[in-house]
Design an enzyme around this catalytic site. Structure first.
Site, PDB file in Angstrom:
ATOM      1  N   LYS A 190      33.703  50.530  50.608  1.00 19.17           N
ATOM      2  CA  LYS A 190      34.129  50.894  51.984  1.00 19.17           C
ATOM      3  C   LYS A 190      33.850  52.270  52.167  1.00 19.17           C
ATOM      4  CE  LYS A 190      37.185  46.794  51.952  1.00 19.17           C
ATOM      5  NZ  LYS A 190      36.904  46.095  53.197  1.00 19.17           N
ATOM      6  N   GLU A 224      47.359  41.142  52.858  1.00 18.08           N
ATOM      7  CA  GLU A 224      46.470  40.496  54.161  1.00 18.08           C
ATOM      8  C   GLU A 224      47.332  39.497  54.925  1.00 18.08           C
ATOM      9  OE1 GLU A 224      42.450  39.463  52.492  1.00 18.08           O
ATOM     10  OE2 GLU A 224      43.566  38.981  50.991  1.00 18.08           O
ATOM     11  N   HIS A 248      39.254  44.667  42.936  1.00 22.53           N
ATOM     12  CA  HIS A 248      39.449  45.971  44.087  1.00 22.53           C
ATOM     13  C   HIS A 248      40.366  46.785  43.829  1.00 22.53           C
ATOM     14  CE1 HIS A 248      36.917  42.984  45.830  1.00 22.53           C
ATOM     15  NE2 HIS A 248      37.719  42.350  46.677  1.00 22.53           N
TER      16      HIS A 248
HETATM   17  C1  BG6 Z   1      37.599  39.061  48.508  1.00 20.52           C
HETATM   18  C2  BG6 Z   1      38.607  38.349  48.308  1.00 20.52           C
HETATM   19  O1  BG6 Z   1      37.110  39.811  47.522  1.00 20.52           O
HETATM   20  O2  BG6 Z   1      38.338  40.157  49.641  1.00 20.52           O
HETATM   21  C3  BG6 Z   1      39.249  37.586  49.346  1.00 20.52           C
HETATM   22  O3  BG6 Z   1      38.124  37.154  47.368  1.00 20.52           O
HETATM   23  C4  BG6 Z   1      39.909  38.742  50.170  1.00 20.52           C
HETATM   24  O4  BG6 Z   1      40.240  36.783  49.066  1.00 20.52           O
HETATM   25  C5  BG6 Z   1      38.885  39.628  50.597  1.00 20.52           C
HETATM   26  O5  BG6 Z   1      40.290  38.099  51.819  1.00 20.52           O
HETATM   27  C6  BG6 Z   1      39.396  40.781  51.345  1.00 20.52           C
HETATM   28  O6  BG6 Z   1      38.190  41.629  51.775  1.00 20.52           O
HETATM   29  P1  BG6 Z   1      38.397  42.636  53.193  1.00 20.52           P
HETATM   30  O7  BG6 Z   1      37.425  43.432  53.048  1.00 20.52           O
HETATM   31  O8  BG6 Z   1      38.362  41.761  54.200  1.00 20.52           O
HETATM   32  O9  BG6 Z   1      39.744  43.324  52.698  1.00 20.52           O
END
Ligand code: BG6
Length: 462
Positions: A190, A224, A248
């Protein structure tokens, strides 16, 4: 990205092209790269699937996904993708199919008049990695030589726990060398995550204060709004700790707290990130895991997955400490959850004690950096008031909207490993979290239900 990118034609072999991840992330990224002419003419994409799937079915999916986000899908780009894409039916356990794939890849080399770089992208459930990687090796599809390379691109989670991660690493290493293996962590790709190290290095007002004497707590948050979105089988097995914390969030924390190496290149950054992760103290069962961890599950989860007994966590918040004398008294907190009140990923750095100054890196959305300050309110009363200094990328840059997956693909094709996870980081991260997994296996009492759309369980005790 475009000014500096000059890629050679290569062949991208996508296992699982009909899957959810390919549809949501990989195919739209390929469309954008094709549209921006970042992938050269002569690029080859081989879509692997178990059953026969017509090429048009995949192109229709690309069209739909692009329309969902961009409103317009350029037919000329789809035409170009059509010439690059070949579909290939392969049963992952059938050796004959690999022989045929090999001959197809060799024909491509012959057609181009030189050996193309090969990128094997496993966009499939991790349980199937082993047999596929083993067969790629057995049949010599991963050939090297004449300047051409073969690379393996794999998705997290890298293993299910420490033991399986070690096993996966061992299996992949039999076929690919570490420098050929690209473990995707799309949060590292990112745009705003990439800024963290440079920001820390080049702003002495902060870099001179970057230690436990000045920083009380670092909190990495990825909330989220979405739930598990039909990924029932995957999520029931994995849960939030494995899905986001192990990868992450640990990576973002490491970028924020690691020593900044002399050179920001893949070897030095990986080694420094690894050293920081190794310095983290795994929570101790003796001291009581519950003191360091809060876990929760949103209230409609069990009915959604059709398992009234499910104890899979959809929310986790945990605090860790480090052995590193530089970070002796600092708390590192990691929080993630699904079906919450907002979508936000940010890193908060708390300076000072009672009334902290909080430096916030906003990774997404509204990418930017904030700093709150206390000032005296104008007037006759000497009250303090909190105000915000705010920098937003969008106000200063025409921030090109490269999705993280575009970066992932370009870097893997050009062999730049800076934004991928190394095997030692993966292992170090599992080592820290394994005691939590062990404790959860033996006890489910601490799982708290929370209301969908709320801010999740309280984490005040951490
Ligand atoms: C993924 C996870 O790695 O990242 C998901 O498996 C999650 O569960 C996603 O929703 C979130 O990614 P981003 O880029 O939308 O924040």
């Amino acid at each position: 990205m475009s000014e500096s990118v000059k890629l050679q034609p290569s062949v991208l072999i996508i296992f699982g092209i009909t899957g959810d991840l390919a549809k949501r992330k990989v195919l739209p990224a390929l469309y954008n790269l094709c549209k921006e002419r970042l992938l050269p003419e002569g690029t080859n994409i081989i879509g692997i699937s178990r059953r026969h799937v017509p090429k048009e079915e995949i192109l229709d999916k690309v069209n739909l996904c692009v329309l969902e986000t961009d409103q317009v899908c350029d037919p000329e780009v789809i035409d170009r993708l059509r010439t690059w894409l070949t579909m290939f039916k392969l049963d992952p356990l059938d050796d004959d199919d690999y022989v045929q794939l090999k001959s197809h890849l060799n024909d491509l080399d012959a057609k181009h008049g030189f050996e193309l770089d090969r990128l094997f992208y496993l966009s499939i459930p991790p349980q199937v990695y082993g047999p596929i990687i083993e067969r790629i090796g057995r049949h010599g599809l991963n050939r090297e030589g004449n300047g051409a390379v073969s690379r393996l691109l794999i998705e997290k989670p890298f293993g299910y726990d420490l033991k399986s991660a070690e096993q996966l690493i061992e299996e992949t290493e039999k076929v690919f060398k570490e420098e050929q293996i690209f473990r995707i962590d799309h949060y590292l790709a990112k745009e705003t995550a990439q800024n963290i190290l440079k920001f820390r290095r080049h702003n002495p007002v902060f870099s001179s204060q970057w230690d436990c004497r000045h920083i009380r707590r670092i909190h990495v948050i990825a909330k989220e709004k979405i739930g598990i979105e039909n990924r029932v089988g995957f999520y029931e097995r994995v849960g939030a700790l494995r899905d986001l914390i192990q990868s992450h969030l640990m990576q973002l924390l490491a970028l924020t707290a690691m020593d900044i190496p002399k050179n920001i290149n893949d070897t030095e950054v990986h080694s420094s990130k690894h050293a920081f992760m190794e310095s983290l103290i795994p929570p101790s069962a003796m001291a009581g895991i519950n003191r360091q961890v809060v876990r929760g599950q949103y209230d409609t989860y069990r009915s959604e997955v059709g398992n009234i007994h499910s104890n899979t966590e959809t929310f986790v918040s945990l605090v860790l400490k480090s052995h590193d004398p530089n970070w002796r008294d600092t708390l590192f907190q990691l929080t993630t959850g699904k079906s919450l009140d907002e979508k936000i990923t940010m890193i908060q750095v708390f300076f000072g004690s009672q009334d902290p100054n909080i430096l916030t890196f906003r990774i997404q959305p509204n990418e930017g950096i904030n700093l709150n300050l206390l000032i005296e309110q104008p007037g006759f009363v000497h009250n303090l008031k909190e105000v915000n200094m705010e920098f937003r990328y969008n106000d200063h840059f025409d921030i090109d909207n490269h999705e993280a997956y575009e970066r992932v693909l370009v870097d893997a094709i050009r062999g730049d490993k800076l934004l991928f996870a190394s095997k030692s980081e993966v292992i170090a991260s599992w080592k820290v979290l394994q005691p939590i997994l062990d404790a959860w296996q033996n006890n489910n009492n601490d799982l708290q239900l929370y209301t969908t759309g709320s801010s999740g369980p309280s984490t005040d005790k951490l």
